[in-house]
Design a protein around this motif. Structure first.
Motif, short mmCIF file in Angstrom:
data_model
loop_
_atom_site.label_atom_id
_atom_site.label_comp_id
_atom_site.label_asym_id
_atom_site.label_seq_id
_atom_site.Cartn_x
_atom_site.Cartn_y
_atom_site.Cartn_z
N GLY A 1 0.77 -1.23 0.00
CA GLY A 1 0.00 0.00 0.00
C GLY A 1 0.81 1.29 0.00
N GLY B 1 -8.60 0.76 -2.64
CA GLY B 1 -9.44 1.84 -3.10
C GLY B 1 -10.08 1.57 -4.45
N ALA C 1 -12.86 -0.74 -3.96
CA ALA C 1 -13.97 -0.01 -3.34
C ALA C 1 -14.77 0.73 -4.41
CB ALA C 1 -13.43 0.97 -2.29
N LEU C 2 -14.09 1.31 -5.38
CA LEU C 2 -14.80 2.00 -6.48
C LEU C 2 -15.65 1.01 -7.26
CD1 LEU C 2 -11.89 4.32 -7.68
CD2 LEU C 2 -14.09 5.10 -6.76
N ALA C 3 -15.13 -0.19 -7.49
CA ALA C 3 -15.91 -1.22 -8.19
C ALA C 3 -17.12 -1.63 -7.35
CB ALA C 3 -15.03 -2.43 -8.51
N ILE D 1 -12.42 0.98 5.55
CA ILE D 1 -11.11 1.30 4.97
C ILE D 1 -11.31 2.29 3.82
CG2 ILE D 1 -9.03 0.37 3.91
CD1 ILE D 1 -9.48 -0.62 6.79
N ALA D 2 -12.08 1.87 2.83
CA ALA D 2 -12.50 2.74 1.72
C ALA D 2 -13.94 2.31 1.43
CB ALA D 2 -11.60 2.57 0.50
N GLU D 3 -14.89 3.22 1.63
CA GLU D 3 -16.30 2.85 1.51
C GLU D 3 -16.59 2.28 0.13
OE1 GLU D 3 -19.05 5.91 2.79
OE2 GLU D 3 -17.58 6.65 4.25
N GLY E 1 -4.23 10.13 -4.08
CA GLY E 1 -4.14 9.52 -2.75
C GLY E 1 -4.97 8.28 -2.51
N LEU E 2 -5.53 7.69 -3.57
CA LEU E 2 -6.33 6.47 -3.38
C LEU E 2 -5.43 5.35 -2.88
CD1 LEU E 2 -9.24 5.30 -3.90
CD2 LEU E 2 -8.29 4.34 -6.00
N PRO E 3 -5.74 4.73 -1.72
CA PRO E 3 -4.92 3.59 -1.29
C PRO E 3 -5.14 2.42 -2.23
CG PRO E 3 -6.86 3.80 0.12
CD PRO E 3 -6.88 4.97 -0.82
N GLN E 4 -4.03 1.85 -2.73
CA GLN E 4 -4.12 0.76 -3.71
C GLN E 4 -3.64 -0.54 -3.08
OE1 GLN E 4 -5.61 0.96 -6.47
NE2 GLN E 4 -5.10 2.77 -7.68
N ILE F 1 -7.58 1.57 -12.72
CA ILE F 1 -9.00 1.30 -12.48
C ILE F 1 -9.88 2.27 -13.26
CG2 ILE F 1 -9.23 2.73 -10.38
CD1 ILE F 1 -10.81 -0.76 -11.00
#
Lengths: 136, 392
Positions: free
Chosen positions: B119, B141, B144-146, B195-197, B135-138, B244
């Motif tokens: 991360g 994140g 989470a977007l998916a 963590i990431a909604e 700043g998206l944690p990879q 992504i």
């Protein structure tokens, strides 16, 4: 304070970042198939055509997806919670961005470009962020 | 056309899992390779093809070959993320069918937990410069977007995502090597920190050290080996994006291509599959994969899992080792999917009706399992690779 990740600007991305510094969003358009292209490249990902020309985006789009980040790394750890979104620009390309401003956004909401820094650090880059159109 | 020479998995092993500061990525791979070859009754001298993936060297296959003392005739360092090892099975099988090699060794090792590297933001080069600065944690994140888009399109709930973690933990309770074995509920998943909604901590895979190895042998060597060969029946791999933001549809993965293609190449259908090994980097990964593979209709995978159909006793047992969510996840988990599916198809757990360390509690053998579908996902839903395996 932990360092921000550096942006390694190259020959292909320089026009984009130069545009951001001027408050603009610079894309490309393919002369062969007329579709918008982002990120910049020398061949069209839709038709492999090589006639790519500059296209200035209107700076408006729709939220395709978004997440509120509660745990981040490095310099971003101090910024949580923050919202990252995927924006479908009106020109037909999708990009990742940060949502700024007080108004939260939902999937499907209209958003508008707002170039800003995410950090007070003197070396923090200007970034193409977006804010909600309604209530902005 | 003459029938092609078949390939089969003849040896599998993990190295030490969990937290292994006394090991390196190389010693992990050496230990796993030694154990997998010993199980097969083969030696390193029998191996003529070496396959590995990682980002711990500029050329991992070379670094590993030197460490092991090998001069292999065939090298493959294909790195497409966590699904690399399913791709390696396909490549090794093709090389065996073509007569280029007789025995392939596929390995993986990671010390990411001891190194605390997962991360960390990297410099944004090439296409990454358009995402890293925000700043998206990879990778969490991106998943989470998916998940957010999937829930928006189909009205799926966080409870349905959580069911995947609950099912995985039910299996992990039957695996003495699993990192977490205590039962969890949907409420536990939802009560774990966001963590990431919409993803909570218990929607996310573990961060562990560990390694694994898989030995693949040509049909004419099967009589020499000490195990029951597990035949590679079909394989397919693809990629849809690396960033992504460039994924064409956040709710459909490359599994929509590789699942049907691998089944077709194996000459079987969904109904023939007895066992699933599905990469579970996050709960959302499993739901999208089950739908893209064609085991569920869009938006229905959560209810499929909630009904217990993938849990112990269900009609389609999935991730019977507890998966990346509860058993182990050293960065690129794909090799462990192959190890578990092989052991199940061989019936390795049949002589363990009880858990080895907990007499009276049931073991994890899936009785009568003859055909397994193994599916890796790499990057941020970026690559997929599907393998169909069957009992010989």
């Amino acid at each position: 304070m932990p360092d921000l990740p550096s942006i390694v600007i190259d020959a292909e991305s320089k026009p984009f970042w130069d545009g951001v510094a001027l408050g603009e969003l610079r894309l490309q358009r393919c002369r062969d198939c007329a579709r918008a292209v982002f990120p910049a490249r020398v061949v069209c990902p839709h038709c492999f055509g090589e006639g790519l020309e500059p296209l200035l985006a209107a700076g408006t789009g729709t939220v395709y997806s978004k997440t509120v980040v509660h745990r981040a790394f490095g310099a971003f750890a101090e910024q949580v919670p923050f919202t990252i979104a995927l924006i479908d620009l009106d020109e037909g390309v999708r990009m990742m961005s940060r949502i700024v401003g007080e108004t939260p956004v939902a999937i499907g909401d209209r958003v508008r470009l707002r170039v800003t820094r995410l950090d007070d650090a003197p070396d923090a880059p200007q970034l193409p962020c977006f804010r909600a159109e309604v209530g902005a | 056309m003459s029938p092609r020479r078949r390939a089969a998995i003849v040896g599998v092993a993990e190295s030490e899992l969990g937290r292994t500061p006394h090991l390196t990525v190389l010693s992990q791979q050496a230990r796993a390779s030694s154990a997998a070859l010993a199980e097969a009754g083969l030696t390193l001298g029998d191996v003529d093809g070496l396959f590995t993936a990682g980002n711990w060297s500029w050329a991992p296959a070379l670094t590993l070959a030197e460490y092991l003392g090998m001069h292999p005739d065939h090298l493959d360092g294909t790195n497409i993320g966590g699904s690399s090892f399913e791709a390696h099975i396909g490549h090794a099988t093709a090389a065996i069918e073509a007569g280029l090699i007789d025995v392939a060794l596929i390995t993986y090792g990671s010390t990411q937990r001891s190194d605390r590297t997962r991360g960390r933001p990297r410099p944004g080069t090439l296409t990454e410069q358009y995402e890293q600065p925000f700043g998206l944690p990879q990778p969490v994140g991106a998943y989470a977007l998916a998940a957010a888009r999937y829930m928006h399109e189909y009205g799926v709930t966080s409870e349905e995502l959580a069911e995947v973690a609950v099912s995985a933990r039910q299996w992990a309770a039957r695996n003495p090597r699993a990192y977490h074995r205590d039962p969890i509920t949907v409420a536990d998943v939802l009560a774990s920190p966001l963590i990431a909604e919409p993803l909570h901590k218990l929607d996310c895979c573990l961060v562990t050290d560990g390694g694994g190895a898989v030995v693949v042998a040509a049909e004419d060597r099967w009589q020499d080996v000490a195990t029951r060969p597990v035949v590679v029946r079909g394989h397919a791999e693809t990629t849809t994006h690396t960033s992504i933001s460039q994924m064409p549809d956040l709710t459909v993965t490359g599994a929509a291509r590789t699942g049907p293609l691998a089944l077709e190449r194996a000459g079987v259908t969904h109904e023939d599959v007895d066992l699933l090994a599905i990469y579970d980097s996050f709960t959302i990964t499993v739901l999208l994969t089950l739908e893209s593979l064609g085991f569920c209709k869009p938006g229905e995978a959560g209810r499929f899992v909630a009904a217990g159909r993938t849990a112990p006793g269900g009609e389609l047992p999935m991730n019977t080792n507890g998966g990346g969510l509860s058993y182990t996840h050293p960065g690129m988990y794909g090799i462990f999917l192959l190890i578990e599916a092989t052991r199940q198809l061989r019936g390795d757990f049949r002589d363990q009706p009880d858990q080895p360390d907990q007499p009276g509690r049931p073991g994890r053998q899936v009785e009568g399992a003859e055909l397994a579908l193994v599916h890796g996902t790499g990057g941020v839903l970026s690559s997929t690779s599907t393998v169909v395996l069957s009992r010989s």
